[in-house]
Design a protein around this motif. Structure first.
Motif, PDB file in Angstrom:
ATOM      1  N   ARG A 166       0.832  -1.206   0.000  1.00  0.00           N
ATOM      2  CA  ARG A 166       0.000   0.000   0.000  1.00  0.00           C
ATOM      3  C   ARG A 166       0.867   1.256   0.000  1.00  0.00           C
ATOM      4  NH1 ARG A 166      -2.057  -3.310   4.117  1.00  0.00           N
ATOM      5  NH2 ARG A 166      -1.151  -1.915   5.690  1.00  0.00           N
ATOM      6  N   PRO A 167       0.272   2.415  -0.333  1.00  0.00           N
ATOM      7  CA  PRO A 167       1.057   3.659  -0.394  1.00  0.00           C
ATOM      8  C   PRO A 167       1.683   4.064   0.931  1.00  0.00           C
ATOM      9  CG  PRO A 167      -0.993   3.919  -1.609  1.00  0.00           C
ATOM     10  CD  PRO A 167      -1.081   2.603  -0.899  1.00  0.00           C
ATOM     11  N   ASP A 168       1.146   3.597   2.068  1.00  0.00           N
ATOM     12  CA  ASP A 168       1.716   3.995   3.354  1.00  0.00           C
ATOM     13  C   ASP A 168       2.727   2.978   3.886  1.00  0.00           C
ATOM     14  OD1 ASP A 168      -0.050   1.966   3.919  1.00  0.00           O
ATOM     15  OD2 ASP A 168      -1.050   2.990   5.575  1.00  0.00           O
ATOM     16  N   ASN A 169       3.118   2.002   3.063  1.00  0.00           N
ATOM     17  CA  ASN A 169       4.078   0.981   3.473  1.00  0.00           C
ATOM     18  C   ASN A 169       5.519   1.465   3.308  1.00  0.00           C
ATOM     19  OD1 ASN A 169       2.328  -2.083   2.384  1.00  0.00           O
ATOM     20  ND2 ASN A 169       1.857  -0.585   3.965  1.00  0.00           N
ATOM     21  N   TYR A 170       6.401   0.861   4.085  1.00  0.00           N
ATOM     22  CA  TYR A 170       7.846   1.066   3.969  1.00  0.00           C
ATOM     23  C   TYR A 170       8.416  -0.231   3.400  1.00  0.00           C
ATOM     24  CZ  TYR A 170       6.802   4.954   7.059  1.00  0.00           C
ATOM     25  OH  TYR A 170       6.261   6.106   7.591  1.00  0.00           O
ATOM     26  N   VAL A 171       9.207  -0.132   2.331  1.00  0.00           N
ATOM     27  CA  VAL A 171       9.654  -1.337   1.627  1.00  0.00           C
ATOM     28  C   VAL A 171      11.171  -1.307   1.453  1.00  0.00           C
ATOM     29  CG1 VAL A 171       9.420  -2.749  -0.449  1.00  0.00           C
ATOM     30  CG2 VAL A 171       7.466  -1.405   0.369  1.00  0.00           C
ATOM     31  N   LEU A 172      11.828  -2.411   1.819  1.00  0.00           N
ATOM     32  CA  LEU A 172      13.275  -2.538   1.638  1.00  0.00           C
ATOM     33  C   LEU A 172      13.576  -3.745   0.756  1.00  0.00           C
ATOM     34  CD1 LEU A 172      16.210  -1.761   2.337  1.00  0.00           C
ATOM     35  CD2 LEU A 172      16.054  -3.334   4.270  1.00  0.00           C
ATOM     36  N   ILE A 173      14.373  -3.516  -0.271  1.00  0.00           N
ATOM     37  CA  ILE A 173      14.800  -4.588  -1.178  1.00  0.00           C
ATOM     38  C   ILE A 173      16.201  -5.030  -0.779  1.00  0.00           C
ATOM     39  CG2 ILE A 173      15.288  -5.208  -3.563  1.00  0.00           C
ATOM     40  CD1 ILE A 173      13.377  -2.932  -4.406  1.00  0.00           C
ATOM     41  N   ALA A 174      16.365  -6.303  -0.485  1.00  0.00           N
ATOM     42  CA  ALA A 174      17.684  -6.861  -0.146  1.00  0.00           C
ATOM     43  C   ALA A 174      17.695  -8.333  -0.518  1.00  0.00           C
ATOM     44  CB  ALA A 174      17.990  -6.667   1.334  1.00  0.00           C
ATOM     45  N   THR A 175      17.778  -8.620  -1.822  1.00  0.00           N
ATOM     46  CA  THR A 175      17.685 -10.003  -2.301  1.00  0.00           C
ATOM     47  C   THR A 175      19.011 -10.540  -2.815  1.00  0.00           C
ATOM     48  OG1 THR A 175      17.217  -9.494  -4.626  1.00  0.00           O
ATOM     49  CG2 THR A 175      15.359  -9.429  -3.083  1.00  0.00           C
ATOM     50  N   ASN A 176      20.005  -9.699  -2.855  1.00  0.00           N
ATOM     51  CA  ASN A 176      21.331 -10.033  -3.389  1.00  0.00           C
ATOM     52  C   ASN A 176      21.327 -10.106  -4.914  1.00  0.00           C
ATOM     53  OD1 ASN A 176      24.024 -10.634  -3.481  1.00  0.00           O
ATOM     54  ND2 ASN A 176      23.771 -12.812  -3.077  1.00  0.00           N
ATOM     55  N   ASN A 177      20.801 -11.189  -5.508  1.00  0.00           N
ATOM     56  CA  ASN A 177      20.913 -11.335  -6.960  1.00  0.00           C
ATOM     57  C   ASN A 177      19.612 -11.081  -7.718  1.00  0.00           C
ATOM     58  OD1 ASN A 177      19.600 -13.586  -6.055  1.00  0.00           O
ATOM     59  ND2 ASN A 177      20.764 -15.067  -7.282  1.00  0.00           N
ATOM     60  N   LYS A 178      18.539 -10.696  -7.020  1.00  0.00           N
ATOM     61  CA  LYS A 178      17.265 -10.443  -7.681  1.00  0.00           C
ATOM     62  C   LYS A 178      16.760  -9.024  -7.399  1.00  0.00           C
ATOM     63  CE  LYS A 178      16.695 -14.655  -9.337  1.00  0.00           C
ATOM     64  NZ  LYS A 178      16.622 -14.954 -10.788  1.00  0.00           N
ATOM     65  N   ASP A 179      17.678  -8.154  -6.987  1.00  0.00           N
ATOM     66  CA  ASP A 179      17.273  -6.793  -6.634  1.00  0.00           C
ATOM     67  C   ASP A 179      16.614  -6.061  -7.785  1.00  0.00           C
ATOM     68  OD1 ASP A 179      18.259  -7.155  -4.131  1.00  0.00           O
ATOM     69  OD2 ASP A 179      20.123  -6.060  -4.443  1.00  0.00           O
ATOM     70  N   ARG A 180      17.162  -6.221  -8.980  1.00  0.00           N
ATOM     71  CA  ARG A 180      16.657  -5.477 -10.126  1.00  0.00           C
ATOM     72  C   ARG A 180      15.213  -5.880 -10.454  1.00  0.00           C
ATOM     73  NH1 ARG A 180      18.032  -2.951 -14.998  1.00  0.00           N
ATOM     74  NH2 ARG A 180      16.010  -2.045 -15.573  1.00  0.00           N
ATOM     75  N   GLU A 181      14.909  -7.175 -10.338  1.00  0.00           N
ATOM     76  CA  GLU A 181      13.548  -7.645 -10.602  1.00  0.00           C
ATOM     77  C   GLU A 181      12.561  -6.978  -9.653  1.00  0.00           C
ATOM     78  OE1 GLU A 181      10.832 -11.710 -10.156  1.00  0.00           O
ATOM     79  OE2 GLU A 181      13.020 -11.841 -10.033  1.00  0.00           O
ATOM     80  N   ALA A 182      12.920  -6.955  -8.373  1.00  0.00           N
ATOM     81  CA  ALA A 182      12.037  -6.332  -7.382  1.00  0.00           C
ATOM     82  C   ALA A 182      11.949  -4.826  -7.591  1.00  0.00           C
ATOM     83  CB  ALA A 182      12.549  -6.645  -5.984  1.00  0.00           C
ATOM     84  N   LEU A 183      13.079  -4.197  -7.900  1.00  0.00           N
ATOM     85  CA  LEU A 183      13.099  -2.747  -8.101  1.00  0.00           C
ATOM     86  C   LEU A 183      12.220  -2.340  -9.270  1.00  0.00           C
ATOM     87  CD1 LEU A 183      14.269  -0.040  -7.225  1.00  0.00           C
ATOM     88  CD2 LEU A 183      16.229  -0.482  -8.721  1.00  0.00           C
ATOM     89  N   ASP A 184      12.273  -3.083 -10.358  1.00  0.00           N
ATOM     90  CA  ASP A 184      11.442  -2.777 -11.529  1.00  0.00           C
ATOM     91  C   ASP A 184       9.959  -2.798 -11.183  1.00  0.00           C
ATOM     92  OD1 ASP A 184      13.600  -2.418 -13.177  1.00  0.00           O
ATOM     93  OD2 ASP A 184      13.523  -4.410 -14.075  1.00  0.00           O
ATOM     94  N   ARG A 185       9.558  -3.707 -10.283  1.00  0.00           N
ATOM     95  CA  ARG A 185       8.150  -3.822  -9.928  1.00  0.00           C
ATOM     96  C   ARG A 185       7.706  -2.743  -8.944  1.00  0.00           C
ATOM     97  NH1 ARG A 185       5.314  -8.365 -11.010  1.00  0.00           N
ATOM     98  NH2 ARG A 185       3.625  -6.922 -10.486  1.00  0.00           N
ATOM     99  N   LEU A 186       8.662  -2.163  -8.207  1.00  0.00           N
ATOM    100  CA  LEU A 186       8.292  -1.273  -7.118  1.00  0.00           C
ATOM    101  C   LEU A 186       8.597   0.200  -7.353  1.00  0.00           C
ATOM    102  CD1 LEU A 186       9.535  -3.514  -4.174  1.00  0.00           C
ATOM    103  CD2 LEU A 186       7.159  -2.896  -4.635  1.00  0.00           C
ATOM    104  N   VAL A 187       9.546   0.506  -8.236  1.00  0.00           N
ATOM    105  CA  VAL A 187      10.052   1.873  -8.328  1.00  0.00           C
ATOM    106  C   VAL A 187       8.983   2.881  -8.745  1.00  0.00           C
ATOM    107  CG1 VAL A 187      10.846   1.732 -10.734  1.00  0.00           C
ATOM    108  CG2 VAL A 187      12.009   3.268  -9.116  1.00  0.00           C
ATOM    109  N   GLU A 188       7.969   2.441  -9.489  1.00  0.00           N
ATOM    110  CA  GLU A 188       6.928   3.360  -9.938  1.00  0.00           C
ATOM    111  C   GLU A 188       5.671   3.299  -9.074  1.00  0.00           C
ATOM    112  OE1 GLU A 188       7.670   4.032 -14.629  1.00  0.00           O
ATOM    113  OE2 GLU A 188       6.819   2.086 -14.137  1.00  0.00           O
ATOM    114  N   GLN A 189       5.701   2.450  -8.040  1.00  0.00           N
ATOM    115  CA  GLN A 189       4.544   2.370  -7.142  1.00  0.00           C
ATOM    116  C   GLN A 189       4.602   3.485  -6.111  1.00  0.00           C
ATOM    117  OE1 GLN A 189       3.324  -1.290  -5.329  1.00  0.00           O
ATOM    118  NE2 GLN A 189       4.078  -2.561  -6.989  1.00  0.00           N
ATOM    119  N   PRO A 190       3.452   4.050  -5.739  1.00  0.00           N
ATOM    120  CA  PRO A 190       3.440   5.031  -4.647  1.00  0.00           C
ATOM    121  C   PRO A 190       3.680   4.340  -3.312  1.00  0.00           C
ATOM    122  CG  PRO A 190       1.201   4.571  -5.385  1.00  0.00           C
ATOM    123  CD  PRO A 190       2.108   3.842  -6.325  1.00  0.00           C
TER     124      PRO A 190
END
Length: 541
Positions: A166-190
């Motif tokens: 949700r827009p009021d969530n705090y999200v941290l990406i720390a996957t080592n080798n799959k960071d880019r996949e997660a970042l692509d899905r999240l970077v444009e989300q509010p």
């Protein structure tokens, strides 16, 4: 099930709800003492008497949940007048509405050592915690707080879909080798806060790739990376403290920094910088990190070339982030002061410095770099510092900073002027004037490439009206005007760095840092000097 059992259940689920309690009633009212629970979807448990007053209380409760703030509701059982609820009973009641189930949610993408430590620390801080991973063994319940939601999926993309972020969530990406996949899905989300645990080099690569894929700067600016406070953290537990400190700073809207540092004079000194281009931004960063409260003044549509390292971009998008420092547009001097106190650099549209009377700065830095004096005077502030030619220290200002590349770059001049402008750009791999792109015609500028793109000589990089602008040499697009700006013939519109992919367009230049160092030296020197100037500087709040 009674109201309190339902409240306990919702609290455990961290689902928002409100409790409405009649605290006062007079005359004819449906109830004189009652409670009602209102869920975030508008459904209720219990009643305070039904009718129009109950409907009003439900609406008020939903607004209170939206604002995350309790409130007191007053209602009169009348058709007209103040606090009327549209009924004819004739009485009045007051209802206190409290809000619950609003623990902040921290979503951890990846179940590795650092995120395990972060989850344990966040649980103590009252966060609702969700952890996702593509390796079942990484989600061992014994490694996480008992209340944490542990989610396994075949891919991080699938996990992110299931997490319902949700827009009021705090999200941290720390996957080592799959960071880019997660970042692509999240970077444009509010999202309230999006962090990436990665090295500075990895972050630079990702940022370049995001821009190449057309991700807007306003989305990229929201990413916190590298994440955390610089406390020399190495172990997972140390890194967890560093990251959680940043999350709390954002959550609590706090400026950060050491509590004891407030005793230093710079913590109370307000500095106004005229201009917010790439050189002015380098100066702003130096002063900001030294503890000064920085406010920048610009024109409505600044013609900034190196947009990725210029706080002036905050006038074209919601906010601009350079090297982890955020700038936003301010609508007034008062708003600018508040933003500066909260750790954000405000940008005011004020080319004539009309806001100085309200800002009351201890120092004004003229960083317009117009090669001439466009209004700098020694009486603008207790300390006035100017960059480059066009100023005379001792007459127009208290100090001038040398801006010509070479042995004296960044020199502080207390009497006299800087070197005259050579008109020749700095030499990079043997290229000077050739790497700078100037408008061959007048008209409206529109780019065809993004900052950070690698181009070949002859590639079309922009248009002015119907005229194509071609790259004069191969390299990285390090500078390019914002779309829609009107330019004259000969106006500087872009910059190609012949170093190509090895160039860094996401951090301020060595020249900007050197000039910023000169400004900091001049300001600290003038603050130490005796006499009227020192007294005025130290008393500005």
């Amino acid at each position: 099930m009674n109201i309190f059992s339902e409240a306990a259940k919702l609290e455990e689920q961290n689902r928002p709800f409100a409790l409405a309690q009649i605290v006062d009633s007079r005359g004819s009212t449906p109830r004189h003492s009652a409670q009602m629970l209102i869920r975030d979807d508008g459904t209720i448990m219990g009643t305070i008497g039904g009718g129009m007053v109950e409907r009003k209380v439900i609406d008020e409760a939903l607004e209170a949940l939206k604002e995350k703030t309790p409130r007191l509701f007053h209602g009169r059982m009348a058709r007209n007048g103040s606090d009327a609820v549209g009924s004819d009973c004739g009485g009045a009641m007051s209802v206190y509405i409290s809000v619950h189930g609003l623990r902040p949610r921290l979503v951890l993408i990846g179940g590795g050592h650092v995120n395990r430590a972060i989850a344990q620390g966040a649980a103590l801080l009252g966060f609702e915690i969700a952890v996702a991973d593509i390796y079942q063994e990484s989600l061992n319940p014994d490694l996480f707080p008992p209340s944490a939601q542990l989610l396994y999926a075949d891919s991080f993309s699938a996990a992110i879909d299931k997490l319902e972020i949700r827009p009021d969530n705090y999200v941290l990406i720390a996957t080592n080798n799959k960071d880019r996949e997660a970042l692509d899905r999240l970077v444009e989300q509010p999202i309230a806060w999006l962090g990436l645990l990665a090295s500075r080099r990895k972050v630079q690569v990702f940022l370049r790739q995001l821009r190449e894929n057309g991700v807007a700067e306003e989305h990229i600016a929201r990413l916190h990376a590298p994440v955390g406070f610089n406390i020399g953290a190495e172990t997972p537990n140390e890194i967890a403290i560093s990251v959680l400190a940043e999350i709390l700073q954002v959550k609590n809207k706090a400026p950060g920094g050491l509590m004891m540092a407030a005793a230093h004079p710079s913590q109370h000194l307000r500095v106004v910088i005229r201009g917010a281009g790439d050189i002015a931004t380098g100066v702003a960063l130096r002063l900001y990190h030294a503890g000064f409260k920085v406010i920048m003044l610009e024109v409505e549509k600044p013609t900034v070339i190196r947009r990725s390292v210029a706080f002036a971009q905050a006038l074209f998008q919601p906010e601009m982030q350079v090297e982890g420092v955020i700038a936003r547009r301010a609508a007034s001097a008062q708003e600018a002061i508040g933003m500066a106190e909260s750790g954000v650099i405000p940008i005011l549209v004020d080319p004539l410095c009309e806001s100085l009377s309200g800002l009351k700065p201890g120092c004004v830095v003229d960083a317009i770099l117009a090669k001439e004096n466009l209004g700098a005077r020694r009486d603008l502030a207790p300390v006035v510092i100017a960059l480059g030619p066009g100023f005379c220290a001792g007459q127009d200002c208290h100090a001038v900073i040398e801006t010509n590349r070479g042995h004296w770059l960044g020199q502080v001049i207390y009497q006299g002027s800087a070197q005259e402008n050579t008109g020749i750009p700095g030499n990079i791999m043997g290229h000077t004037s050739r790497r700078v792109i100037r408008a061959p015609v007048a008209g409206v500028m529109n780019g065809r490439v993004q900052l950070g793109d690698i181009v070949s000589e002859g590639d079309a990089i922009a248009t002015i009206g119907e005229t194509e602008i071609l790259a004069p040499l191969s390299g990285m697009v390090r500078g390019l005007l914002n779309d829609g700006l009107v330019v004259d013939i000969g106006f500087k519109i872009g910059d190609i760095d012949p170093r190509g992919a090895s160039a860094d367009f996401t951090s301020v230049s060595d020249k900007a840092r050197a000039i910023g160092g000169g400004v900091l030296e001049a300001l600290m020197t003038l603050m130490r000097q005796g006499g009227k100037a020192k007294e005025e500087v130290l008393t500005v709040a």
